[in-house]
Design a protein around this motif. Structure first.
Motif, short mmCIF file in Angstrom:
data_model
loop_
_atom_site.label_atom_id
_atom_site.label_comp_id
_atom_site.label_asym_id
_atom_site.label_seq_id
_atom_site.Cartn_x
_atom_site.Cartn_y
_atom_site.Cartn_z
N ILE A 20 -1.69 -3.81 4.21
CA ILE A 20 -0.28 -3.41 4.10
C ILE A 20 0.63 -4.62 4.24
O ILE A 20 1.60 -4.78 3.49
CB ILE A 20 0.06 -2.32 5.15
CG1 ILE A 20 -0.68 -1.02 4.80
CG2 ILE A 20 1.56 -2.09 5.23
CD1 ILE A 20 -0.61 0.03 5.88
N ASN A 22 -0.04 -7.71 3.46
CA ASN A 22 -0.13 -8.47 2.21
C ASN A 22 0.72 -7.82 1.13
O ASN A 22 1.41 -8.52 0.37
CB ASN A 22 -1.59 -8.58 1.76
CG ASN A 22 -1.73 -9.43 0.53
OD1 ASN A 22 -1.30 -10.57 0.50
ND2 ASN A 22 -2.31 -8.86 -0.51
N ASN A 23 0.70 -6.51 1.05
CA ASN A 23 1.52 -5.80 0.07
C ASN A 23 3.01 -6.04 0.32
O ASN A 23 3.77 -6.31 -0.62
CB ASN A 23 1.24 -4.30 0.10
CG ASN A 23 -0.12 -3.95 -0.45
OD1 ASN A 23 -0.73 -4.72 -1.17
ND2 ASN A 23 -0.61 -2.77 -0.10
N VAL A 24 3.44 -5.98 1.57
CA VAL A 24 4.85 -6.18 1.90
C VAL A 24 5.26 -7.63 1.64
O VAL A 24 6.33 -7.90 1.10
CB VAL A 24 5.13 -5.78 3.37
CG1 VAL A 24 6.52 -6.19 3.81
CG2 VAL A 24 4.94 -4.28 3.55
N ASN A 26 4.19 -9.64 -0.57
CA ASN A 26 4.22 -9.96 -2.00
C ASN A 26 5.04 -8.99 -2.83
O ASN A 26 4.96 -9.01 -4.05
CB ASN A 26 2.79 -10.01 -2.54
CG ASN A 26 2.07 -11.23 -2.06
OD1 ASN A 26 2.44 -12.34 -2.38
ND2 ASN A 26 1.05 -11.03 -1.23
N VAL A 27 5.83 -8.14 -2.19
CA VAL A 27 6.56 -7.11 -2.92
C VAL A 27 7.51 -7.71 -3.97
O VAL A 27 7.74 -7.11 -5.01
CB VAL A 27 7.31 -6.16 -1.95
CG1 VAL A 27 8.52 -6.83 -1.34
CG2 VAL A 27 7.69 -4.88 -2.64
N PHE A 32 2.91 -8.63 -9.25
CA PHE A 32 2.00 -8.33 -8.14
C PHE A 32 1.56 -6.87 -8.19
O PHE A 32 2.36 -5.99 -8.46
CB PHE A 32 2.67 -8.62 -6.80
CG PHE A 32 1.83 -8.26 -5.61
CD1 PHE A 32 0.74 -9.03 -5.25
CD2 PHE A 32 2.11 -7.12 -4.87
CE1 PHE A 32 -0.04 -8.71 -4.17
CE2 PHE A 32 1.34 -6.78 -3.78
CZ PHE A 32 0.26 -7.57 -3.43
N LYS A 33 0.29 -6.64 -7.94
CA LYS A 33 -0.25 -5.28 -7.86
C LYS A 33 -0.72 -5.04 -6.45
O LYS A 33 -1.50 -5.82 -5.90
CB LYS A 33 -1.42 -5.09 -8.84
CG LYS A 33 -0.98 -5.12 -10.28
CD LYS A 33 -0.05 -3.98 -10.54
CE LYS A 33 0.44 -3.96 -11.95
NZ LYS A 33 1.46 -2.95 -12.15
N LYS A 34 -0.25 -3.96 -5.84
CA LYS A 34 -0.60 -3.67 -4.45
C LYS A 34 -2.09 -3.33 -4.32
O LYS A 34 -2.75 -2.98 -5.30
CB LYS A 34 0.25 -2.53 -3.92
CG LYS A 34 -0.05 -1.19 -4.57
CD LYS A 34 0.84 -0.11 -4.00
CE LYS A 34 0.54 1.22 -4.70
NZ LYS A 34 1.36 2.29 -4.16
N SER A 35 -2.57 -3.43 -3.10
CA SER A 35 -3.97 -3.11 -2.80
C SER A 35 -4.02 -1.97 -1.81
O SER A 35 -3.05 -1.69 -1.09
CB SER A 35 -4.68 -4.33 -2.20
OG SER A 35 -4.69 -5.39 -3.11
N GLN A 65 -7.55 -2.95 -5.80
CA GLN A 65 -6.23 -3.26 -6.35
C GLN A 65 -5.76 -2.06 -7.18
O GLN A 65 -6.53 -1.46 -7.93
CB GLN A 65 -6.31 -4.51 -7.21
CG GLN A 65 -5.03 -5.26 -7.24
CD GLN A 65 -5.20 -6.65 -7.84
OE1 GLN A 65 -6.17 -6.91 -8.54
NE2 GLN A 65 -4.25 -7.51 -7.58
N GLN A 66 -4.49 -1.70 -7.03
CA GLN A 66 -3.92 -0.55 -7.71
C GLN A 66 -3.25 -1.03 -9.00
O GLN A 66 -2.29 -1.78 -8.96
CB GLN A 66 -2.89 0.14 -6.81
CG GLN A 66 -3.43 0.52 -5.45
CD GLN A 66 -4.54 1.53 -5.54
OE1 GLN A 66 -4.37 2.59 -6.12
NE2 GLN A 66 -5.69 1.20 -4.99
#
Length: 189
Positions: A20, A22-24, A26-27, A32-35, A65-66
């Motif tokens: 989470i 990492n997702n925040v 790189n938002v 970027f594709k969230k994981s 990866q989403q």
């Protein structure tokens, strides 16, 4: 055994928070594709046991990866591109057949030789087309580095315009002429 179960749960929570974070972080990164972390249940069984016991803890199955469609943002740059749906831009590190990379980052620019390149200088790859825009080859081995032409064609003045207009049924039409044609047009101001 209950200590191990609790410990595996804490480790799973730590991994989930890392994903989470990492997702925040790189938002705002272009393309970027969230994981998402995926977990599984640990099931134990002994060699002489006939049944298995679920609920013995959890373990990380993987971080996936989403690849869902992200949002689009307007840009002032003419070479900022986006892909709708699934797919990737193909880039090569040099103009010859070298390392191929796939990216969804569509921030491109033009280099000094008019090639379209990404932020690391890799060349955007396209499939060749004929003068009408029809593909002439397919496959990764057929791709070429995109180079912008010096000109986009020769300009010429407009010679003739055919225009059809529909007026309202109650519009005032002069009654001095009975038929209006291309040779006998209705002149209006």
């Amino acid at each position: 055994m209950s200590f191990y179960t609790a410990l595996s749960g804490l480790k799973a929570s730590q991994t989930e928070l890392a994903v989470i974070s990492n997702n925040v972080a790189n938002v705002g990164t272009t393309g970027f594709k969230k994981s998402a972390a995926e977990f599984g249940d640990i099931v134990s069984s002994a060699p002489l046991q006939s049944s298995t016991t679920a609920g013995q803890g959890t373990r990380l199955r993987g971080i996936a990866q989403q690849f869902t469609q992200g949002g689009f943002e307007n840009s002032e740059r003419s070479l900022d591109l986006a892909i709708s749906g699934q797919g990737f831009f193909v880039t090569r590190s040099t103009t010859s057949n070298s390392q191929v990379s796939y990216t969804r980052n569509g921030s491109f620019r033009v280099d000094s030789q008019r090639y379209v390149v990404d932020s690391s200088g890799a060349y955007l790859q396209v499939l060749p087309t004929d003068s009408r825009g029809t593909l002439t080859a397919t496959g990764l081995s057929s791709t070429r580095s995109l180079q912008l032409p010096l000109t986009s064609g020769t300009s010429s003045a407009t010679q003739t315009v055919d225009l059809s207009i529909t007026f309202p049924a109650d519009a005032d039409v002069p009654s001095s002429r009975s038929v209006y044609t291309a040779q006998n047009p209705y002149a209006f101001d």
